[in-house]
Scaffold this active site. Structure first.
Site, PDB file in Angstrom:
ATOM      1  N   ASP A  20     -30.622   9.177  36.373  1.00 15.94           N
ATOM      2  CA  ASP A  20     -31.196   8.092  35.576  1.00 15.94           C
ATOM      3  C   ASP A  20     -32.115   7.212  36.427  1.00 15.94           C
ATOM      4  O   ASP A  20     -31.936   7.120  37.641  1.00 15.94           O
ATOM      5  CB  ASP A  20     -30.049   7.252  34.989  1.00 15.94           C
ATOM      6  N   ASN A  68     -31.800  12.458  23.865  1.00 20.03           N
ATOM      7  CA  ASN A  68     -33.174  12.262  24.358  1.00 20.03           C
ATOM      8  C   ASN A  68     -34.235  12.760  23.376  1.00 20.03           C
ATOM      9  O   ASN A  68     -35.412  12.402  23.482  1.00 20.03           O
ATOM     10  CB  ASN A  68     -33.383  12.944  25.715  1.00 20.03           C
TER      11      ASN A  68
END
Ligand code: FPP
Length: 252
Positions: A20, A68
């Site tokens: 991330d 996502n």
């Protein structure tokens, strides 16, 4: 974090990584979020090599979650270019260094150019065994568990499953990838303290390390520091310290 040097006999067998911070890394530099993802590919290259050198057997990278897909289409399209970008330079290295490429996730939603790139890498490295490098793409842990329940119910309908025989090991056989071992160490970069629907079944006993370092800045030294930290911990699996140390620890 732990101090000293890494004990090679206690390297975590399975390291999983939530990569991330690409977007924030880019924004902090006045760049487009997608520049952060491309920088993230460089980090993948470095970390794969470092993990291999350290003797990690299984490395699983969360490259694209089921959630996502909700990102802007332009960003999704750019993210879908990353596997090609990675394998163009790294497939020869994987072949040469005994790395076996694998993929977990929902193939149905992935574009054909991504699937063909991955399938080529999977096929070319099928015989390798020094490190299993698994990319989680279009992956969600809950989805994997629900798919397992569907398969289990089919077997039940066909009379192939005795409900009394159902325990954790038997259930795990129904997962998409039953061969994927439990995660020993989960690393999350970018500072958020979440599991984000990653490997829910396999993370049951994982040691978790969250670092504020953004993924594009994460390097070999940071991986080594994470392993050192892991090695400084005591994994008790619900027992008490004395039991783990082999001192019995009876209640009397
Ligand atoms: C999360 O950062 C990261 C991703 C959604 C993509 C991760 C992918 C890579 C690092 C490269 C994958 C490489 C291959 C070979 C497939 P974010 O965008 O959520 O960052 P932010 O939290 O700062 O916005």
């Amino acid at each position: 974090m732990g101090e000293g040097s890494i004990r090679s006999e206690a390297i975590p067998r399975h390291i999983a990584v939530i990569m991330d911070g690409n977007g924030r890394w880019a924004e902090e530099r006045g760049l487009a979020r997608t520049d952060g993802h491309h920088a993230g590919v460089d980090t993948v290259r470095k970390i794969v090599r470092a993990a291999r050198d350290l003797g990690v057997s299984w490395l699983t990278l969360f490259a694209f979650s089921s959630e996502n897909w909700n990102r802007p289409k332009l960003e999704v399209d750019e993210l879908m270019k990353l596997p090609e970008e990675f394998f163009e330079s790294e497939l020869p290295d994987a072949i040469e260094n005994g790395i076996r490429i694998r993929m977990i996730g929902n193939r149905d939603r992935l574009p054909s150019h991504v699937l063909s790139t991955l399938d080529e890498a999977i096929e070319a490295t099928r015989g390798n065994s020094s490190m299993r490098l698994t990319f989680a793409l279009s992956y969600g842990g809950r989805g994997e568990i629900v798919a397992a329940v569907h398969r289990l119910l089919q077997d039940y309908d066909l009379g192939k499953l005795d409900p009394d025989s159902l325990d954790e090991d038997r259930f795990a056989e129904y997962l998409d990838h039953p061969e994927l071992p439990d995660v020993d160490l989960l690393i999350r970069t970018g500072g958020e303290r979440r599991v984000s629907n990653f490997l829910l079944w396999q993370l049951a006993y994982a040691e978790i390390l969250v670092t504020d370092i953004m993924w594009p800045d994460f390097d070999r030294e940071d991986l080594e520091a994470a392993i050192l930290d892991y090695q400084s911990r005591e994994r008790r699996y619900g027992k008490i310290s004395a039991q783990v140390r082999g001192e019995g620890g009876s209640a009397s």
